[in-house]
Design an enzyme around this catalytic site. Structure first.
Site, PDB file in Angstrom:
ATOM      1  N   GLN A  62      -1.590 -54.553  34.321  1.00  0.00           N
ATOM      2  CA  GLN A  62      -2.362 -53.878  35.274  1.00  0.00           C
ATOM      3  C   GLN A  62      -3.901 -53.732  34.514  1.00  0.00           C
ATOM      4  OE1 GLN A  62       0.148 -52.426  34.220  1.00  0.00           O
ATOM      5  NE2 GLN A  62       1.518 -52.211  35.919  1.00  0.00           N
ATOM      6  N   GLN A 115      -4.819 -58.184  37.998  1.00  0.00           N
ATOM      7  CA  GLN A 115      -3.471 -57.306  38.453  1.00  0.00           C
ATOM      8  C   GLN A 115      -4.690 -56.153  38.638  1.00  0.00           C
ATOM      9  OE1 GLN A 115       0.486 -57.365  36.396  1.00  0.00           O
ATOM     10  NE2 GLN A 115       1.274 -54.648  37.640  1.00  0.00           N
ATOM     11  N   ASP A 116      -4.210 -55.742  39.728  1.00  0.00           N
ATOM     12  CA  ASP A 116      -4.088 -54.206  40.552  1.00  0.00           C
ATOM     13  C   ASP A 116      -5.973 -53.588  39.654  1.00  0.00           C
ATOM     14  OD1 ASP A 116      -2.047 -53.558  40.199  1.00  0.00           O
ATOM     15  OD2 ASP A 116      -1.985 -52.049  39.083  1.00  0.00           O
ATOM     16  N   ASP A 125      -0.194 -56.920  43.050  1.00  0.00           N
ATOM     17  CA  ASP A 125      -1.324 -56.116  43.593  1.00  0.00           C
ATOM     18  C   ASP A 125      -2.571 -55.650  43.917  1.00  0.00           C
ATOM     19  OD1 ASP A 125       1.713 -55.529  44.153  1.00  0.00           O
ATOM     20  OD2 ASP A 125       1.318 -54.476  42.164  1.00  0.00           O
ATOM     21  N   ARG A 153       4.460 -42.949  52.216  1.00  0.00           N
ATOM     22  CA  ARG A 153       4.771 -43.652  53.337  1.00  0.00           C
ATOM     23  C   ARG A 153       4.417 -45.079  53.775  1.00  0.00           C
ATOM     24  NH1 ARG A 153       5.823 -44.172  59.069  1.00  0.00           N
ATOM     25  NH2 ARG A 153       7.704 -45.471  60.014  1.00  0.00           N
TER      26      ARG A 153
END
Length: 370
Positions: free
Chosen positions: A169, A191-192, A219, A294
């Site tokens: 990351q 990444q990230d 991501d 969530r």
């Protein structure tokens, strides 16, 4: 698409070589040197306001580096005008610099680049361990009311330079403040890349990204902020280290269960010179620090290029937190990556539901100026 090495060279060479990473909408005259180093934003001898400081890499401003300017800009409502150049440094802005504004002095964000090359697995110089994901950030922004215009935030750490390293990351910018706005900015990494976060689990941080460009692979837009991405471009990068899908994931929200809104992507575009179907649109991130998260993501009125897996655009990050249990939805998307072939894999908002998935609903009483 240029190789990773040539991509780093583009950053180091500065704006004159930046066409390979250009925003499509950049004006044709963008790379002409401004007639004055700070363009239309005054100078140390003719300040916009007494609260304005000027940064110039070769000494024509108040400071040659951004961190030095941030350290001097105590109080609230300070403005940094940043002259064209590549600023190779890490920058951390404390929470008490509320209402701070960074202005790229050029009309093109490619001309003002803040870049460094730490990764999560990079050892700290003091021997106390590695940086971790948050510590890898080139720029860390904690204050409420932060605004950036026409600036490139980058992390040019490359996997190819560190074979076998875990902790790949490498964050370009981590944003934690409420009412944080990024206008005509770029976010470059792998990444990230862009960490849209909050200061704590029980804090809501509204963030607005308009006319921006972000690129990466794994991501590369992630975090738990309440963030709106409007009229933005997201570019998926090639993966020469991989031979099969998926190459990566565009979004990885980690919205707290008590936060009503996560990421909203509207009127934007997702593209990339990658094989068809080799990227997932998103996967939910439920971090160990918040096992009840969530994640929420709405992508609407956006063009999804062929690189997005239209059959199964979502996947799990952990089997215990399936994407189907999260708050993922789409509405009126277009392009090859938006074709619905398996309806169960593409939850869609109804027109009545879509009324509540707008910039105004996400940002509430805050009205950032685009």
């Amino acid at each position: 698409m240029p190789s990773h090495l040539s991509r780093r060279n583009v950053l180091l060479a500065g704006a004159a070589a930046g066409s390979a990473l250009a925003l499509a909408a950049a004006p044709a005259h963008a790379h002409r040197p401004p007639p004055r180093p700070f363009g239309r934003y005054g100078s140390p001898s003719a300040r916009l306001t007494p609260a304005t400081l000027y940064v110039h890499p070769r000494g024509a401003g108040d400071f040659t580096g951004l961190q030095a300017a941030v350290d001097a800009a105590t109080g609230t409502g300070r403005t940094l005008v940043i002259a064209p150049g590549v600023y190779r440094e890490t920058v951390s802005v404390p929470a008490d610099r509320t209402g701070m504004t960074w202005l790229g002095a050029s009309e093109d964000p490619r001309d003002v680049v803040v870049v460094y090359d730490n990764a999560a697995g990079t050892p700290k110089p003091d021997g106390s361990g590695t940086y971790g994901t948050s510590g890898s950030a080139t720029t860390t922004l904690r204050p409420d009311g932060f605004t950036a215009r026409r600036i490139t935030f980058a992390n040019d750490w490359l996997r190819a330079d560190h074979p076998g390293m875990t902790g790949t990351q490498a964050v370009a910018v981590k944003v934690m403040g409420d009412r944080s706005a990024f206008l005509h900015c770029r976010f470059l990494g792998h990444q990230d890349t862009l960490y849209a976060d909050t200061a704590s689990l029980d804090t809501v941080a509204r963030q607005y990204f308009a006319h921006c460009y972000a690129e990466g692979d794994v991501d590369f837009v992630f975090g738990r902020a309440t963030a709106v991405f409007e009229d933005c471009d997201f570019r998926t990068l090639t993966r020469p280290d991989l031979t099969s899908a998926p190459f990566g994931f565009v979004f990885a929200p980690s919205t707290a269960v008590t936060t009503p809104r996560g990421f909203l992507v509207t009127r934007s575009r997702i593209s990339g010179e990658v094989p068809d179907g080799h990227y997932k649109l998103a996967r939910p991130w439920v971090p160990s620090s918040d096992p009840t998260a969530r994640p929420m993501l709405t992508v609407r009125d956006t063009r999804l290029g062929p690189g997005i897996d239209a059959v199964a655009p979502y996947t799990n990050m952990a089997s215990g937190h399936p994407w189907q249990d999260q708050r993922f939805a789409e509405y009126r998307n277009t392009g090859p990556g938006a074709v619905i072939t398996v309806p169960a894999n593409r939850p869609q908002l109804s027109p009545a539901q879509a009324v509540a998935h707008t910039r105004q609903a996400w940002l509430g009483d805050w009205r950032p100026r685009a």
